[in-house]
Design an enzyme around this catalytic site. Structure first.
Site, PDB file in Angstrom:
ATOM      1  N   ARG A 101       0.835  -1.211   0.000  1.00 38.61           N
ATOM      2  CA  ARG A 101       0.000   0.000   0.000  1.00 38.61           C
ATOM      3  C   ARG A 101       0.866   1.255   0.000  1.00 38.61           C
ATOM      4  O   ARG A 101       0.416   2.320  -0.422  1.00 38.61           O
ATOM      5  CB  ARG A 101      -0.931  -0.015   1.210  1.00 38.61           C
ATOM      6  CG  ARG A 101      -1.905  -1.191   1.192  1.00 38.61           C
ATOM      7  CD  ARG A 101      -2.918  -1.088   2.309  1.00 38.61           C
ATOM      8  NE  ARG A 101      -3.736  -2.281   2.398  1.00 38.61           N
ATOM      9  CZ  ARG A 101      -4.764  -2.558   1.607  1.00 38.61           C
ATOM     10  NH1 ARG A 101      -5.093  -1.715   0.642  1.00 38.61           N
ATOM     11  NH2 ARG A 101      -5.457  -3.673   1.767  1.00 38.61           N
ATOM     12  N   LYS A 113       2.928 -17.683   8.922  1.00 38.72           N
ATOM     13  CA  LYS A 113       2.223 -18.184  10.095  1.00 38.72           C
ATOM     14  C   LYS A 113       1.692 -16.991  10.911  1.00 38.72           C
ATOM     15  O   LYS A 113       2.289 -15.912  10.881  1.00 38.72           O
ATOM     16  CB  LYS A 113       3.139 -19.062  10.942  1.00 38.72           C
ATOM     17  CG  LYS A 113       4.445 -18.389  11.395  1.00 38.72           C
ATOM     18  CD  LYS A 113       4.232 -17.491  12.594  1.00 38.72           C
ATOM     19  CE  LYS A 113       5.319 -16.493  12.765  1.00 38.72           C
ATOM     20  NZ  LYS A 113       4.952 -15.422  13.725  1.00 38.72           N
TER      21      LYS A 113
END
Length: 356
Positions: free
Chosen positions: A49, A111
């Site tokens: 972004r 994870k």
């Protein structure tokens, strides 16, 4: 002792073209450099972004930069991207991984792959229905030191295995760290605790159950900052797991058997140039076994590429990710909870992957 994963390089040399959704710390410090030194992988595009972060990452790894509010979507639309690596905050893993799979991209997901088991089941079903690879990025599983531990146990060096203790913790993080944000999937269980849960599955087998747990929460942020869990296997072995953000640094596990112990002192975060030392303790003898260095991040990248290229069966990885999420849910649901006031200690800046 359950079989430990073995990396088998694929026969086909064609590189896997990977797009990266986000420029998080662990991606920039560990995974992308490992991918760059893995012949089977080519970093094709990087999306963020933030315009400057996307361009810096793309320049560093000779990739296409995509940025702005539509950067992730544009990356998923690219025909020159075969697979994606998702190092976003945990709460964003499930929605963006689902979009990647729906776009026909294989997915390697940091994870925890999801913040709950329902999301893990949904992603696994989606990947299976599209014949796509879905892999949770537990890099420590791909370090050869754990296979060496398995051989020691299997040859009876510590007798019959009775107990595993695993610890992963580090000092408090800066207040603005995303791991203190519940809306982004923060908390010690999802960040550090998942390593210890996965280690229990690796070393004691898949048929684990949670007997009990504790979680201590920070009243200011609402996230858990430390915890413990007790798990049991169908046989005689149990696992005691400890994790958190309020500790002196520790990344270790110990296997305690009927005649001795094996201590692994750098279990989860050994750098590629580190020579692991396994400590084997018996009543009348202590031995230190020094192993050659190994590159767990590059090994993980190679195994992901091997599965995408058809050299490895992806089903076990999907099933392991779902089972991991189920165990983490059980730790959360069974927890005796407490609030911690002022026990966090001084804020000590740490690396974004807990000092890995």
């Amino acid at each position: 002792m359950p079989a430990l994963p073995v990396v088998r390089p694929p026969a086909r040399p064609a590189p896997l073209r990977v797009g990266v959704l986000g420029c998080g710390g662990i991606a920039m410090r560990r995974m992308l450099p490992a991918m760059a030194r893995t012949p089977l992988v080519e970093i094709a595009a990087v999306a963020s972004r933030d315009r400057d972060r996307a361009k810096a990452a793309a320049t560093r790894f000779d990739a296409v930069a995509l940025h702005g509010p539509d950067g992730y979507r544009h990356l998923l639309d690219r025909d020159d991207v075969d697979a994606v690596y998702v190092p976003l905050p945990p709460a964003l893993h499930a929605p963006w991984t689902a979009r990647a799979l729906e776009s026909g991209k294989h997915a390697l997901v940091e994870k925890p792959m999801t913040t709950d088991a329902r999301q893990a089941h949904d992603l696994a079903d989606l990947a299976k229905s599209r014949s796509l690879v879905l892999m949770e990025s537990f890099m420590f599983l791909h370090h050869s030191q754990h296979r060496a531990v398995g051989r020691l146990v299997d040859t009876g060096r510590i007798g019959e295995l009775r107990c595993l203790t695993a610890e992963f913790g580090f000092p408090p993080l800066p207040p603005e760290d995303i791991r203190y944000r519940p809306d982004l999937g923060g908390g010690a269980l999802l960040d550090a605790g998942v390593y210890t849960v996965r280690a229990a599955g690796l070393l004691l087998g898949d048929a684990l159950s949670v007997v009990g747990s504790t979680l201590v929460s920070d009243p200011a942020t609402g996230v858990d900052i430390r915890g413990d869990a007790l798990l049991r296997a169908p046989g005689p072995a149990t696992a005691h797991l400890s994790f958190g953000f309020t500790h002196a640094y520790r990344s270790a596990y110990t296997l305690w058997g009927s005649t001795g112990r094996i201590v692994v002192g750098r279990a989860f975060t050994p750098p590629p140039d580190h020579s692991p030392v396994l400590r084997v303790e018996r009543q009348d003898h202590v031995e230190e076994v020094t192993l050659p260095p190994d590159d767990q991040f590059a090994n993980l990248a190679a195994r992901f590429a091997a599965m995408v290229l058809g050299q490895e069966d992806p089903a076990p990885e999907r099933e392991a990710a779902v089972r991991q999420a189920e165990l983490v849910d059980a730790v959360r649901e069974m927890a005796v909870r407490d609030s911690s006031v002022g026990d966090g200690g001084p804020v000590v800046p740490m690396a974004a992957d807990g000092g890995a």
